[in-house]
Design a protein around this motif. Sequence first.
Motif, PDB file in Angstrom:
ATOM      1  N   ALA A 155       0.844  -1.209   0.000  1.00  0.00           N
ATOM      2  CA  ALA A 155       0.000   0.000   0.000  1.00  0.00           C
ATOM      3  C   ALA A 155       0.875   1.253   0.000  1.00  0.00           C
ATOM      4  CB  ALA A 155      -0.932  -0.006   1.204  1.00  0.00           C
ATOM      5  N   ALA A 175      -1.317  10.015   9.347  1.00  0.00           N
ATOM      6  CA  ALA A 175      -1.034   8.711   9.977  1.00  0.00           C
ATOM      7  C   ALA A 175       0.387   8.268   9.614  1.00  0.00           C
ATOM      8  CB  ALA A 175      -2.061   7.646   9.596  1.00  0.00           C
ATOM      9  N   GLY A 200       0.887  12.217  16.267  1.00  0.00           N
ATOM     10  CA  GLY A 200       0.903  12.826  17.592  1.00  0.00           C
ATOM     11  C   GLY A 200       2.333  13.036  18.079  1.00  0.00           C
ATOM     12  N   TYR A 217      -0.977  16.517  14.556  1.00  0.00           N
ATOM     13  CA  TYR A 217      -2.369  16.837  14.203  1.00  0.00           C
ATOM     14  C   TYR A 217      -2.953  17.752  15.283  1.00  0.00           C
ATOM     15  CZ  TYR A 217      -2.837  12.383  16.860  1.00  0.00           C
ATOM     16  OH  TYR A 217      -2.720  11.380  17.780  1.00  0.00           O
ATOM     17  N   ARG A 323      -5.937   2.949  16.830  1.00  0.00           N
ATOM     18  CA  ARG A 323      -5.365   3.800  15.771  1.00  0.00           C
ATOM     19  C   ARG A 323      -4.169   4.626  16.260  1.00  0.00           C
ATOM     20  NH1 ARG A 323      -9.983   6.489  12.110  1.00  0.00           N
ATOM     21  NH2 ARG A 323      -8.452   6.191  10.466  1.00  0.00           N
TER      22      ARG A 323
HETATM   23  N1  LIG Z   1      -6.624   0.551   0.385  1.00  0.00           N
HETATM   24  C1  LIG Z   1      -5.521  -0.123   0.733  1.00  0.00           C
HETATM   25  O1  LIG Z   1      -4.853  -0.745  -0.079  1.00  0.00           O
HETATM   26  C2  LIG Z   1      -5.084  -0.079   2.156  1.00  0.00           C
HETATM   27  C3  LIG Z   1      -4.007  -0.867   2.587  1.00  0.00           C
HETATM   28  C4  LIG Z   1      -3.545  -0.740   3.889  1.00  0.00           C
HETATM   29  C5  LIG Z   1      -4.190   0.143   4.767  1.00  0.00           C
HETATM   30  N2  LIG Z   1      -5.254   0.856   4.325  1.00  0.00           N
HETATM   31  C6  LIG Z   1      -5.917   1.836   5.211  1.00  0.00           C
HETATM   32  O2  LIG Z   1      -4.946   2.829   5.501  1.00  0.00           O
HETATM   33  C7  LIG Z   1      -5.155   3.331   6.813  1.00  0.00           C
HETATM   34  C8  LIG Z   1      -3.862   3.294   7.580  1.00  0.00           C
HETATM   35  O3  LIG Z   1      -3.526   1.971   7.908  1.00  0.00           O
HETATM   36  P1  LIG Z   1      -2.391   1.701   8.976  1.00  0.00           P
HETATM   37  O4  LIG Z   1      -2.244   0.242   9.133  1.00  0.00           O
HETATM   38  O5  LIG Z   1      -1.198   2.506   8.663  1.00  0.00           O
HETATM   39  O6  LIG Z   1      -3.099   2.339  10.295  1.00  0.00           O
HETATM   40  P2  LIG Z   1      -2.540   2.506  11.733  1.00  0.00           P
HETATM   41  O7  LIG Z   1      -1.235   1.803  11.862  1.00  0.00           O
HETATM   42  O8  LIG Z   1      -3.609   2.147  12.696  1.00  0.00           O
HETATM   43  O9  LIG Z   1      -2.256   4.101  11.860  1.00  0.00           O
HETATM   44  C9  LIG Z   1      -1.894   4.606  13.100  1.00  0.00           C
HETATM   45  C10 LIG Z   1      -1.316   5.999  12.896  1.00  0.00           C
HETATM   46  O10 LIG Z   1      -2.368   6.972  12.795  1.00  0.00           O
HETATM   47  C11 LIG Z   1      -1.935   8.150  13.485  1.00  0.00           C
HETATM   48  N3  LIG Z   1      -3.057   8.973  13.851  1.00  0.00           N
HETATM   49  C12 LIG Z   1      -3.950   8.805  14.880  1.00  0.00           C
HETATM   50  N4  LIG Z   1      -4.829   9.814  14.901  1.00  0.00           N
HETATM   51  C13 LIG Z   1      -4.513  10.648  13.860  1.00  0.00           C
HETATM   52  C14 LIG Z   1      -5.057  11.852  13.373  1.00  0.00           C
HETATM   53  N5  LIG Z   1      -6.127  12.418  13.928  1.00  0.00           N
HETATM   54  N6  LIG Z   1      -4.473  12.417  12.289  1.00  0.00           N
HETATM   55  C15 LIG Z   1      -3.393  11.865  11.694  1.00  0.00           C
HETATM   56  N7  LIG Z   1      -2.819  10.717  12.113  1.00  0.00           N
HETATM   57  C16 LIG Z   1      -3.379  10.111  13.188  1.00  0.00           C
HETATM   58  C17 LIG Z   1      -1.208   7.582  14.682  1.00  0.00           C
HETATM   59  O11 LIG Z   1      -0.376   8.557  15.277  1.00  0.00           O
HETATM   60  P3  LIG Z   1      -0.358   8.727  16.888  1.00  0.00           P
HETATM   61  O12 LIG Z   1      -0.115   7.363  17.467  1.00  0.00           O
HETATM   62  O13 LIG Z   1       0.785   9.657  17.111  1.00  0.00           O
HETATM   63  O14 LIG Z   1      -1.687   9.274  17.285  1.00  0.00           O
HETATM   64  C18 LIG Z   1      -0.425   6.439  14.053  1.00  0.00           C
HETATM   65  O15 LIG Z   1       0.771   6.958  13.504  1.00  0.00           O
HETATM   66  C19 LIG Z   1      -6.282   2.471   7.404  1.00  0.00           C
HETATM   67  O16 LIG Z   1      -7.479   3.200   7.294  1.00  0.00           O
HETATM   68  C20 LIG Z   1      -6.330   1.257   6.533  1.00  0.00           C
HETATM   69  O17 LIG Z   1      -7.609   0.660   6.477  1.00  0.00           O
HETATM   70  C21 LIG Z   1      -5.724   0.751   3.056  1.00  0.00           C
END
Ligand SMILES: NC(=O)c1ccc[n+]([C@@H]2O[C@H](COP(=O)([O-])OP(=O)(O)OC[C@H]3O[C@@H](n4cnc5c(N)ncnc54)[C@H](OP(=O)(O)O)[C@@H]3O)[C@@H](O)[C@H]2O)c1
Length: 333
Positions: A155, A175, A200, A217, A323
Amino acid sequence: MSDMKAVRFDHYGDVDVLEVRRVPRPSPGTGEVLVAVKAAGINPGETVIRRGAMSGPLPTGQGADLAVVSSSSNVVSVLPHTLPSGQGADLAGVVVEVGPGVETLTVGEEVLGFCPRNKRVSQAEFVVVPASNLTLKPSAVSWEVAGALFTAGTAAYAAVRAVELAVGDTVAVSAAAGGVGTIAVQLAKRAGATVLGIAGPSNDDWLSAHGVIPVNYGDNLPDRLKAAAPQGRVDAFLDFFGGGYVKLAVTDLGVPPLRVNTLIDFAAVATFGVKAVGHIDAANVGVLAELAKLIADGDLEIPIAAVYSLDEVREAFRALEQRHTRGKIVLLP
Ligand SMILES: NC(=O)c1ccc[n+]([C@@H]2O[C@H](COP(=O)([O-])OP(=O)(O)OC[C@H]3O[C@@H](n4cnc5c(N)ncnc54)[C@H](OP(=O)(O)O)[C@@H]3O)[C@@H](O)[C@H]2O)c1
């Protein structure tokens, strides 16, 4: 017939629908291998599936992880999900049995890879996978990292490629310290961009140590992003969080829509004409091998936030669904 432990769910719902059961151990068919799973990453898209968002024909804008978006047309199609279900696409492990016609892998080889989209069952002690979905694991890559790589790595790779970064560009990433974000910020740096990582304060040090400018953020984020950008201008935006970041990028920062890519906000794709290129667009062993080599060479780090046993799958998802994970959470069967 021998059996094995595997994650299963029979109903859509909260983490409590997840069960670890003894089920028959599968056998590889033509072109397939049986892998003893050493590590299997977990992903937010699995929560989307488990809650039932992919269980029937869906309008554009719902369901994140299985949505297939044509990068040229932004047309979304989805794969309906059915019950009962296994769970998980990411895996790393050891080949223990080879089906007819497999010439690329042999018993005992260490591999990483992914389940087919319509048969996501990697969160188990054993999994049958097409040999073409596996690549050899470099010895310098740990089991945890190898098992966590597929969904987040591909991704991140596809998303960074979609916004066509060039030397001198500034890209903002929401994120930025999550599973996808930690990988994407490093790939964006490698493309020569200045990277603003939105997360954060607890992630400031990790982002800075990887050459990323941390921007927390909160209030006045567009102004603080522009102030942090070397030329006061953000050229591209990678949205891995949803909840208004696409709108912020296009309307507040003035980023051209075709240089904005979201993995989650499919409603904004229709509204703003941005891209939604996801892991499906880079879901192949060539990309996986490229990422694994970067890791083995010390050029890419995948932070592992926590490891859980298979029996602790509910706890693992409770943690992920906060998250606030830095990097990846991995199950070790
Ligand atoms: N379509 C695709 O191919 C695909 C593939 C993979 C993932 N995804 C999607 O992509 C997204 C990210 O996945 P992931 O696995 O990386 O998620 P994740 O690991 O749960 O992301 C956590 C991150 O989000 C940050 N965060 C929390 N609140 C936030 C805010 N208000 N603004 C900005 N950042 C914030 C956190 O920072 P802090 O800890 O500092 O708060 C942490 O760095 C998900 O929605 C997932 O479903 C889609």
